[in-house]
Design an enzyme around this catalytic site. Structure first.
Site, mmCIF file in Angstrom:
data_model
loop_
_atom_site.group_PDB
_atom_site.id
_atom_site.type_symbol
_atom_site.label_atom_id
_atom_site.label_comp_id
_atom_site.label_asym_id
_atom_site.label_seq_id
_atom_site.Cartn_x
_atom_site.Cartn_y
_atom_site.Cartn_z
ATOM 1 N N ASP A 8 0.875 -1.172 0.000
ATOM 2 C CA ASP A 8 0.000 0.000 0.000
ATOM 3 C C ASP A 8 0.917 1.228 0.000
ATOM 4 O OD1 ASP A 8 0.923 0.345 2.600
ATOM 5 O OD2 ASP A 8 -1.067 0.424 3.524
ATOM 6 N N CYS A 65 3.179 -3.067 3.993
ATOM 7 C CA CYS A 65 2.337 -1.912 4.335
ATOM 8 C C CYS A 65 3.086 -1.135 5.414
ATOM 9 C CB CYS A 65 0.924 -2.319 4.735
ATOM 10 S SG CYS A 65 0.782 -3.244 6.274
ATOM 11 N N THR A 67 2.948 -1.052 8.788
ATOM 12 C CA THR A 67 3.469 -1.923 9.849
ATOM 13 C C THR A 67 3.774 -3.328 9.353
ATOM 14 O OG1 THR A 67 1.221 -2.604 10.368
ATOM 15 C CG2 THR A 67 2.117 -0.741 11.636
ATOM 16 N N HIS A 98 11.139 -23.574 8.575
ATOM 17 C CA HIS A 98 10.173 -24.288 9.406
ATOM 18 C C HIS A 98 8.730 -24.128 8.947
ATOM 19 C CE1 HIS A 98 12.821 -24.805 13.262
ATOM 20 N NE2 HIS A 98 13.436 -25.193 12.149
ATOM 21 N N HIS A 133 8.729 -30.615 9.986
ATOM 22 C CA HIS A 133 8.094 -29.327 9.673
ATOM 23 C C HIS A 133 7.031 -29.507 8.588
ATOM 24 C CE1 HIS A 133 11.025 -27.632 12.287
ATOM 25 N NE2 HIS A 133 11.998 -28.151 11.565
HETATM 26 C C1 RB5 Z 1 -1.978 2.898 6.382
HETATM 27 O O1 RB5 Z 1 -1.970 4.142 6.979
HETATM 28 C C2 RB5 Z 1 -1.602 1.834 7.401
HETATM 29 O O2 RB5 Z 1 -2.696 1.595 8.248
HETATM 30 C C3 RB5 Z 1 -1.182 0.553 6.717
HETATM 31 O O3 RB5 Z 1 -0.098 0.819 5.889
HETATM 32 C C4 RB5 Z 1 -0.766 -0.582 7.594
HETATM 33 O O4 RB5 Z 1 0.180 -0.204 8.529
HETATM 34 C C5 RB5 Z 1 -1.871 -1.372 8.178
HETATM 35 O O5 RB5 Z 1 -1.682 -2.399 8.857
#
Ligand code: RB5
Length: 145
Positions: A8, A65, A67, A98, A133
């Site tokens: 994203d 993304c 996080t 694994h 595994h």
């Molecule tokens: C977008 O702002 C953010 O929420 C997305 O990139 C991600 O971290 C979601 O888990």
């Protein structure tokens, strides 16, 4: 090996950096978007890369993304996907050895760029160990039925 990649907006910059790296080491890469830093919804891109792996358009994929959490959850909703969110090289290697992870997820706002490349390298170079595994991974697949 052909690698799919998708992100994203929160992972866009790191996606571009990883693409350059993959190009530099001669790994073929298919980019499933997003193609700018405009705001988009991570489930759309998680779904795209995950479906590309299941359809065998690519051998494995990298999903990013902000996080790494939202896109990894999204990828793991697709049957046949084992997506591992990694912030260190040991976990990246073990996710292959694994867990036979077929998607690596990264947090573009969490890991530094150079650490991210080391994580990608560790993940690309590791292979599934099989044996006990294999039995465990088969049990993961059975949960999907
Ligand atoms: C977008 O702002 C953010 O929420 C997305 O990139 C991600 O971290 C979601 O888990």
């Amino acid at each position: 090996m052909k690698i799919g990649i998708g992100s994203d907006h929160g992972g866009f910059e790191l996606k571009e950096y990883i693409k350059e790296y993959l190009d530099g080491i001669g790994v073929e890469c298919v980019d499933y978007g997003t193609y700018s830093s405009d705001s988009v919804d991570y489930p759309d891109y998680g779904k795209k890369v995950a479906e590309a792996v299941v359809a065998k358009e690519v051998d494995r994929a990298i999903a990013i993304c902000g996080t790494g959490i939202g896109i990894s959850i999204s990828c793991n909703k697709v049957k046949g996907i084992r997506c591992a969110l990694c912030g260190d090289t040991y976990s990246a290697r073990m996710s292959r050895e694994h867990n036979d992870a077929n998607i690596l997820a990264l947090g573009g706002r969490v890991v530094g760029k150079d650490l991210a490349l080391e994580i990608v390298a560790a993940w690309l170079n590791a292979e599934f160990a099989g044996g006990r595994h294999g039995r465990r991974v088969k049990k993961i697949s059975e949960i999907e039925l």
